[in-house]
Write a protein that holds these residues in place. Sequence first.
Motif, PDB file in Angstrom:
ATOM      1  N   LEU A   1      31.868  37.858  37.278  1.00 32.85           N
ATOM      2  CA  LEU A   1      31.419  38.514  38.570  1.00 32.85           C
ATOM      3  C   LEU A   1      31.512  37.913  39.706  1.00 32.85           C
ATOM      4  O   LEU A   1      31.890  38.190  40.887  1.00 32.85           O
ATOM      5  CB  LEU A   1      29.798  38.858  38.736  1.00 32.85           C
ATOM      6  N   ALA A   2      31.192  36.413  39.706  1.00 34.58           N
ATOM      7  CA  ALA A   2      30.927  35.832  41.191  1.00 34.58           C
ATOM      8  C   ALA A   2      32.259  35.010  41.524  1.00 34.58           C
ATOM      9  O   ALA A   2      33.093  34.770  40.700  1.00 34.58           O
ATOM     10  CB  ALA A   2      29.721  34.864  40.791  1.00 34.58           C
TER      11      ALA A   2
ATOM     12  N   THR B   1      34.366  29.513  41.322  1.00 35.16           N
ATOM     13  CA  THR B   1      34.223  29.806  39.989  1.00 35.16           C
ATOM     14  C   THR B   1      35.422  29.307  39.165  1.00 35.16           C
ATOM     15  O   THR B   1      35.272  28.996  37.874  1.00 35.16           O
ATOM     16  CB  THR B   1      33.704  31.424  39.671  1.00 35.16           C
ATOM     17  N   GLN B   2      36.486  29.518  39.587  1.00 36.96           N
ATOM     18  CA  GLN B   2      37.866  29.235  38.805  1.00 36.96           C
ATOM     19  C   GLN B   2      37.861  27.714  38.740  1.00 36.96           C
ATOM     20  O   GLN B   2      38.322  27.304  37.455  1.00 36.96           O
ATOM     21  CB  GLN B   2      39.040  29.751  39.378  1.00 36.96           C
ATOM     22  N   ASP B   3      37.248  26.924  39.463  1.00 39.11           N
ATOM     23  CA  ASP B   3      37.247  25.540  39.262  1.00 39.11           C
ATOM     24  C   ASP B   3      36.156  25.210  38.366  1.00 39.11           C
ATOM     25  O   ASP B   3      36.106  24.386  37.393  1.00 39.11           O
ATOM     26  CB  ASP B   3      36.666  24.643  40.578  1.00 39.11           C
ATOM     27  N   LEU B   4      34.851  25.895  38.534  1.00 37.30           N
ATOM     28  CA  LEU B   4      33.862  25.556  37.457  1.00 37.30           C
ATOM     29  C   LEU B   4      34.235  26.025  36.150  1.00 37.30           C
ATOM     30  O   LEU B   4      33.807  25.305  35.345  1.00 37.30           O
ATOM     31  CB  LEU B   4      32.590  26.497  37.876  1.00 37.30           C
TER      32      LEU B   4
ATOM     33  N   ILE C   1      30.034  37.669  46.022  1.00 41.34           N
ATOM     34  CA  ILE C   1      29.050  37.286  44.859  1.00 41.34           C
ATOM     35  C   ILE C   1      29.031  35.991  44.610  1.00 41.34           C
ATOM     36  O   ILE C   1      29.920  35.389  44.263  1.00 41.34           O
ATOM     37  CB  ILE C   1      29.374  38.349  43.720  1.00 41.34           C
ATOM     38  N   THR C   2      27.761  35.336  44.588  1.00 40.33           N
ATOM     39  CA  THR C   2      27.433  33.937  44.347  1.00 40.33           C
ATOM     40  C   THR C   2      26.572  33.981  42.938  1.00 40.33           C
ATOM     41  O   THR C   2      25.601  34.847  42.864  1.00 40.33           O
ATOM     42  CB  THR C   2      26.940  33.335  45.340  1.00 40.33           C
TER      43      THR C   2
END
Lengths: 266, 290
Positions: free
Chosen positions: A210-211, A228-231, A33-34
């Motif tokens: 989700l992503a 996503t964990q970096d974002l 999921i992006t």
Amino acid sequence: MTDILEVTELEVTYQRSIRALHGVNLRVAKGQITALLGANGAGKSTTLRAISGFIGLDNARVTAGNVRYLGEDITGLQLPKTIHKGIVLVPERDKVFTNLTVAENLEVVSTTRAEGSNWRQIEEEIFVYFPRLAKLRNKPAGLLSGGERQMLAIGSALVCKPNLLLIDELSLGLAPVIVDEIIERLRDIHARTDLSILLVEQSAAVAFALASYGFVLENGKVELEGATQDLRTNQKILELYLGTGSAGRADYLANARRRREERANV
Amino acid sequence: MQILANIVVLTSLYALVACGYVLVYKVSRVLNLAHGELMILGAYLLVATSAGIASDPLAAIALTAMFSIVVGLSVYLLLMRKMTGQPVLAAVLTTVALGILLRGAMVLIWGPQQLNVGAMISFDNASIALTDSVRVSTAALWLVVCTFLVYLGLLAFLHMSRWGMRMRASGQNALLAAQRGINLHTVYALAWTLSTFSGSLAGVLVTLDSRIDVNMAVIGLKAFPAALVGGLDSLPGALIGAGVIAALEVLLIHYVNPLLSDVVPFLVLIAILIVRPWGLYGTKEELNRV
């Protein structure tokens, strides 16, 4: 990891003169999921529409760049050919046929993939994903709540048997409790199938929930990307996806964070 | 009682013609202003069939029905298909042009004089006594029966078959229909075919009841208010609209002045456009009509 979708330097022009995208680059990894984040008017919907195919009515054209799907160049491919390839869009607005019942909304769907297969069975599959819809089977879709419409829209998109599902604004205008339910349903669907999903969101919280990978779109260009964990911990993203000129809001969030940290320190 | 019978017959005629307007409008938001001409073309097709191919009335009518399907399909494929995705006004003007073209072509081919179609296919249009005082012609009786069957069939088709549902879906949201893999061209072609078929049927039956000449295309124009009174995108609405127009017309002819017959439908049309532009059962949002 292979990419199911690869968008390179995509430019889209409306009515021959209005440029909506200025070279968008993004990838969707197979089975992942992006998320595509961005404020209003950043070009998120246009990106999705360009991938899923315009129709003559839109008066829009891909003027540069290309879209590769499963290694094949599908730039400028129109509906319904994109659907036959397995790319299906859940649009932002007007996502269900309001004059048709819930069951009819699922039945009208037509692709070479769904055609000829057993109807009831397809319907029941969707009702397994969204049990709430089963009870509303004979209700006109125009009478459904926003959350139920979103579920029905995702359900009818799934009837097309997509490989790549594009969802435009999953959480927009929905109550948090409904958003949580839909997120849970989508996780469930994603776990049961090998579906790849490209999710357009304004809410970073939903996107991160989700992503696994995300892109941030700003003024028709991708400004930021990452896992996503970096974002999630990226300072810049807060300012970016809130849009320029909303420093007040960014300050508010920064203050809120500081207060939280202070509380944690105490 | 005879008045009541006349109202039912006229209602059937207007309803059968009006459902053609409704079908095309409901699905593609295009107002087909050539519908009256297409209706009369159906009747002339019967003239052509009876002259050359079939002499038996039933065979001739069946063949005509098949030809009318070909006509409807051709109108879409050769003409209206190009209009998909164009502004609605362009499509409506195209139908106006088509109507004028058809009218001219029919005069060229079949001449301006009246023809007696009934005699050509040796159709016995005997007057049937329903009761002692109420009599209707055979063709009128057929008209009532056919209208009933066509409406029943259309409603069942639109609500129970997948292609019927797709027609309703495409009318409500064409973009979403395309995004759900529905082939809009198939849907529109289906609408035009069904519309021309029902219109031709009306044309055949009404000319069997009298004579045929090109000016009878005006019946198509008179049935348009019926479609609009009910709401342009509602089949049951068209039936009720036809009833309203027919009742007013028959009653005014009988009690006031026969010359009113050509005016009444349009008076009602103007009245409904002022009071309730979306009609009795139409979709209210659709106000940007052309």
